[in-house]
Design an enzyme around this catalytic site. Structure first.
Site, PDB file in Angstrom:
ATOM      1  N   HIS A  16       0.828  -1.207   0.000  1.00  0.00           N
ATOM      2  CA  HIS A  16       0.000   0.000   0.000  1.00  0.00           C
ATOM      3  C   HIS A  16       0.864   1.260   0.000  1.00  0.00           C
ATOM      4  CE1 HIS A  16      -4.253  -1.461   1.211  1.00  0.00           C
ATOM      5  NE2 HIS A  16      -3.597  -2.448   0.615  1.00  0.00           N
ATOM      6  N   ASN A  49      -7.426   1.981   3.622  1.00  0.00           N
ATOM      7  CA  ASN A  49      -6.407   1.514   4.562  1.00  0.00           C
ATOM      8  C   ASN A  49      -6.951   1.252   5.963  1.00  0.00           C
ATOM      9  OD1 ASN A  49      -4.284   1.592   2.689  1.00  0.00           O
ATOM     10  ND2 ASN A  49      -3.891   3.749   3.072  1.00  0.00           N
ATOM     11  N   THR A  68      -3.094 -23.738   3.345  1.00  0.00           N
ATOM     12  CA  THR A  68      -1.957 -23.463   4.247  1.00  0.00           C
ATOM     13  C   THR A  68      -1.969 -21.975   4.606  1.00  0.00           C
ATOM     14  OG1 THR A  68      -0.493 -23.126   2.337  1.00  0.00           O
ATOM     15  CG2 THR A  68      -0.529 -25.327   3.326  1.00  0.00           C
TER      16      THR A  68
END
Length: 356
Positions: A91, A121, A277
């Site tokens: 970001h 964000n 996983t």
């Protein structure tokens, strides 16, 4: 989201705990409980200025060891720090370049919000910011005024990739911290969950990144979690000729609808990007896409799009190829929009404050 430490669990930590139970109970036959361990886009394709692995060889030779001591402890105390810090680096780099501008806190009473407080964000985990601030404080105590926050973020992201089981690669350093951090610059420069492949290719190209880089960097979704709100368009809000959601494994769909109801669900619930996983950095993400088990539409579209599909298939077959490609793509991304010198950058003592 506060970047300061807290003795009580943060909301992202609680979400991690909630997700651990989800991963154990998710209705997928091939899961194993042993896996549950703990505006227009800004074109920033200019070439980086003199980044080098040994940039701090004379001024702060121990910088990587110092940062590494913090990341190792942070990973032990809060495993969510790994995917969160990798995402934080992404970001940062995509909005104005890799310059630590995402670490700046909005000034109290200011009408202009910093990048960190942009809507896009809002779900960045507090642990990621805390880890960077801890590492910066330690480095400052040994090498005051030398190492940038931007470089500490780049080193930390690499460390967390490796701690989670991924490749260790050399980090080129020499970035200065950016002088500008505005929330208004964020939206046009980050992917959305409803972005088309054409949108993504165009965005990555504006950063100097190729289609292969796009496929490889999204492989960071091999670890980490998403809040339910970002999968609604994959699970519920789709267009289909019948009542079935397209291109999604029925078992995954059942698990997601149970964990993320269309209305009235717990907003703290998170679900893993990689359902096989979820805590290990490996190439299983790509194998999941081949089985229609990508979490976001943008994930699954990598396999559905004929331009990206060959690379998905190649990475699915070869974990070492993925590691090598990911290392190279991270170096390439880490060179986006690099600032150098006092005219374009600064060296912050406090990553949250300009001119500190």
């Amino acid at each position: 989201m506060s970047s300061s430490s807290s003795s009580s669990p943060s909301s992202s930590t609680k979400s991690w705990i909630t997700c651990s139970f989800l991963v154990i109970t998710i209705i997928l036959g091939n899961l194993n409980s042993s896996h549950c361990l703990g505006n227009k886009p800004v074109n920033t394709t200019r070439h980086p200025r003199q980044l080098s692995v040994d940039y701090y060889a004379k001024s702060c030779a121990q910088v990587e060891k110092l940062v590494g001591s913090v990341t190792a402890q942070q990973f032990k105390d809060a495993p969510v720090s790994a995917p969160a810090t990798i995402r934080l680096f992404f970001h940062d780099c995509f909005v104005g370049g890799c310059d630590g501008s995402i670490l700046i806190a909005t000034k109290q009473g200011s009408k202009e919000m910093a990048e960190k407080d942009a809507v896009e964000n809002k779900d960045l985990a507090a642990e990621a910011f805390e880890g960077i601030n801890k590492a910066k404080a330690l480095v400052e105590s040994k090498c005051p005024g030398v190492v940038s926050c931007a470089d500490i973020l780049a080193i930390s992201a690499r460390d967390f990739v490796h701690l989670a089981g991924g490749p260790y690669y050399e980090v080129k350093k020499g970035r200065w911290d950016g002088k500008i951090s505005r929330a208004t610059r964020v939206s046009a420069n980050l992917p959305r969950t409803n972005s088309t492949m054409d949108d993504l290719i165009k965005l990555f190209k504006s950063k100097g990144l190729t289609l292969d880089d796009l496929v490889v960097l999204l492989g960071a979704h091999t670890i980490g979690f998403s809040h339910c709100e970002y999968i609604m368009n994959r699970v519920y809000d789709y267009k289909s000729t019948d009542d079935s959601a397209p291109n999604i494994d029925p078992r995954l769909l059942k698990a997601l609808t149970m964990s993320c109801p269309h209305h009235g669900g717990n907003t703290d619930i998170v679900v893993p990007f990689d359902v096989t996983t979820p805590f290990t950095f490996d190439n299983e993400y790509y194998g999941n896409l081949e089985k229609n088990m990508g979490l976001l539409l943008t994930d699954q579209d990598l396999f559905l799009d004929p331009r990206a599909k060959p690379m998905v298939q190649a990475l699915s077959k070869d974990n070492q190829r993925f590691f090598q490609a990911f290392s190279e793509a991270m170096e390439k991304m880490g060179a986006i929009g690099v600032k150098r010198g006092r005219k374009h950058g600064e060296k912050r003592k406090d990553c949250t404050l300009h001119g500190s």
